[in-house]
Scaffold this active site. Structure first.
Site, mmCIF file in Angstrom:
data_model
loop_
_atom_site.group_PDB
_atom_site.id
_atom_site.type_symbol
_atom_site.label_atom_id
_atom_site.label_comp_id
_atom_site.label_asym_id
_atom_site.label_seq_id
_atom_site.Cartn_x
_atom_site.Cartn_y
_atom_site.Cartn_z
ATOM 1 N N SER A 202 21.315 13.024 63.550
ATOM 2 C CA SER A 202 19.927 12.867 64.186
ATOM 3 C C SER A 202 19.707 11.441 64.292
ATOM 4 C CB SER A 202 18.849 13.744 63.573
ATOM 5 O OG SER A 202 18.594 13.088 62.242
ATOM 6 N N HIS A 230 20.458 18.514 67.774
ATOM 7 C CA HIS A 230 20.647 17.509 68.838
ATOM 8 C C HIS A 230 21.899 17.623 69.754
ATOM 9 C CE1 HIS A 230 17.456 14.633 67.277
ATOM 10 N NE2 HIS A 230 17.864 15.377 66.060
ATOM 11 N N LYS A 261 13.876 19.901 71.279
ATOM 12 C CA LYS A 261 14.786 18.771 71.717
ATOM 13 C C LYS A 261 15.062 19.092 73.105
ATOM 14 C CE LYS A 261 15.456 17.638 67.241
ATOM 15 N NZ LYS A 261 14.009 17.100 66.767
HETATM 16 C C1 LIG Z 1 18.943 17.482 62.693
HETATM 17 C C2 LIG Z 1 17.607 18.144 62.633
HETATM 18 N N1 LIG Z 1 17.567 19.400 62.430
HETATM 19 C C3 LIG Z 1 16.200 19.841 62.237
HETATM 20 C C4 LIG Z 1 15.203 19.238 62.808
HETATM 21 C C5 LIG Z 1 13.850 19.926 62.699
HETATM 22 O O1 LIG Z 1 13.522 20.440 64.001
HETATM 23 P P1 LIG Z 1 11.960 20.519 64.328
HETATM 24 O O2 LIG Z 1 11.499 19.205 64.822
HETATM 25 O O3 LIG Z 1 12.194 21.460 65.537
HETATM 26 O O4 LIG Z 1 11.154 21.013 63.290
HETATM 27 C C6 LIG Z 1 15.218 17.922 63.395
HETATM 28 C C7 LIG Z 1 14.153 17.211 63.964
HETATM 29 O O5 LIG Z 1 14.030 16.234 64.063
HETATM 30 C C8 LIG Z 1 16.686 17.400 63.112
HETATM 31 O O6 LIG Z 1 16.766 16.197 63.894
#
Ligand SMILES: Cc1ncc(COP(=O)(O)O)c(C=O)c1O
Length: 412
Positions: A202, A230, A261
């Site tokens: 991320s 992502h 996203k």
């Molecule tokens: C790699 C990753 N997994 C999970 C999440 C969590 O997702 P959400 O923002 O939909 O709760 C994020 C969010 O930034 C992320 O970057």
């Protein structure tokens, strides 16, 4: 009977020196940044009426947004907005209950089937957020006596899931398959293993070495869980993510995705074997004991998914823009981390330099997120490209970055 002033443990009543809130008052880091005029968090964005592509409104000013994860520019897409509005008109604003009891709508069930088909798995389950999906799934799927082998750079939601799990957690060096293999070799023969990686990491935006992981994991009987937060909408011939891009989607046991996203909404999902999804539906506490995703969010994600599938040109355009940005920044001496996704991270070693840079860019009408250690392994100007960006936006960004870093005397 008169209460004693000291308890049996020796604790004195109302001593006043052990207030649990004390740490909050001595937590001065945000204020240090505020005082220096370098605080870049919790910016308040306003309505987007009248903003052009790639723009948002901040303090009544239009600003070019290079910090959004709306990779395919779908948040303001008329079909997505209309789907959300229609869902509210038809179903109301919420479900007011857990999926298991009174909170399952036909909208949830249909989207789950569509998501499962999209990532080529038997079934899927939707959660309130992506964070919740990771936290719930990792903690529910593993038991005492199991092992979880995790990439070192996992997102906090995966880390929290692993911490909540009674399984033994082992971390291998980021994307280092040799180290990963040693971790596998060290597992006792009777230990059941879940391997956890991200499709696209991320912060650094690099792709997980899923081919290397799959090759090694399968002979050890390990199951593989890939967070495609992502990757979905960004990579792969159909936009199904990094595993599809690398040709290993059919071998991945569990695909996690988020709606926050490319899918222009909020929520998350887990897809995999039907029995696994059914198990999660009945045992994942953050699912069972939490209200279901509201109709508007489900409908928006469903509409966005339809566009992901029908308009691949959005993804290709966004990737082309990101490639252009990487090349232009490198040609001007910026240290850009390797990658081929929407995330273009520029290393700015010094934390204060990074904050000064982001503040100055904002004054120039460009918003980019500074990502500081320990949220990442190095201080990064995390630029994210979307399908809304044009070549002209990239030229403006690069020229402004060059000028501002020169003015501030920041090393490239
Ligand atoms: C790699 C990753 N997994 C999970 C999440 C969590 O997702 P959400 O923002 O939909 O709760 C994020 C969010 O930034 C992320 O970057």
């Amino acid at each position: 009977m008169r209460a004693s002033a000291t308890s049996s443990t020796g604790r004195k009543k109302s001593s006043g020196t052990n207030d649990i809130f004390e740490k909050c008052r001595s937590f001065t880091r945000p204020n240090d940044f505020r005082d220096a005029g370098l605080y870049m968090y919790f910016e308040v964005f306003e309505e987007r009426e009248g903003c052009g592509p790639g723009e948002v409104r901040l303090a009544k000013r239009k600003v070019l947004m290079f910090g959004s994860n709306d990779y395919l520019d779908l948040i303001t897409h008329p079909e997505v907005k209309e789907a959300a509005a229609l869902a509210i008109r038809k179903y109301g604003s919420g479900c007011s209950g857990s999926r298991m009891l009174n909170g399952t709508l036909d909208l949830h069930v249909t989207l789950e089937a569509e998501l499962a088909a999209f990532v080529k798995k038997e079934a899927a389950i939707i959660f309130g957020t992506g964070f919740q999906a990771n936290y719930a799934a990792l903690s529910a799927l593993t038991e005492k006596g199991d092992a979880m082998i995790c990439d070192h750079n996992l997102h906090a939601s995966l880390v929290e899931g692993a911490l909540r799990s009674p399984a033994r957690t082992v971390r291998f060096r980021h994307n280092d398959v040799d180290h990963f293999e040693r971790c596998l070799e060290n597992c006792p023969p009777d230990e059941k293993i879940l391997v956890v990686s991200e499709g696209v990491f991320s912060m650094e935006g690099d792709i997980g070495d899923l081919r290397g992981i799959m090759k090694l994991a399968k002979p050890y009987g390990a199951r593989v869980y890939v967070d495609e937060a992502h990757g979905i909408g960004v990579l792969g011939p159909t936009g199904a993510g990094a595993a599809e891009h690398l040709g290993v989607l059919d071998q991945v046991d569990i695909v996690m995705g988020t709606f926050s996203k490319s899918l222009a909404s909020v929520g998350g999902f887990i897809a995999g074997e039907r029995a696994v999804i059914d198990y999660l539906k009945h045992t994942a506490r953050a699912f069972v004991f939490s209200a279901s995703l509201p109709p508007a969010s489900v409908a928006a994600a469903a509409a966005a998914l339809r566009i992901v599938k029908s308009e691949p040109e959005r993804r290709l355009r966004m990737l082309r823009i990101a490639r252009q940005l990487r090349a232009e920044l490198r040609s001007r001496g910026f240290l850009v981390l390797d990658g081929e996704t929407a995330i273009v991270p520029v290393v700015i070693q010094d934390e204060l330099d990074l904050c000064r840079l982001c503040t100055a860019l904002l004054a120039e009408g460009i918003y980019i997120n500074p990502v500081l250690r320990p949220y990442t392994t190095q201080n990064l100007l995390r630029i994210s490209c979307t399908a809304a960006h044009t070549e002209a936006h990239i030229e403006r960004l690069v020229a402004t970055l060059e000028r501002v870093t020169d003015q501030l005397g920041i090393e490239r």
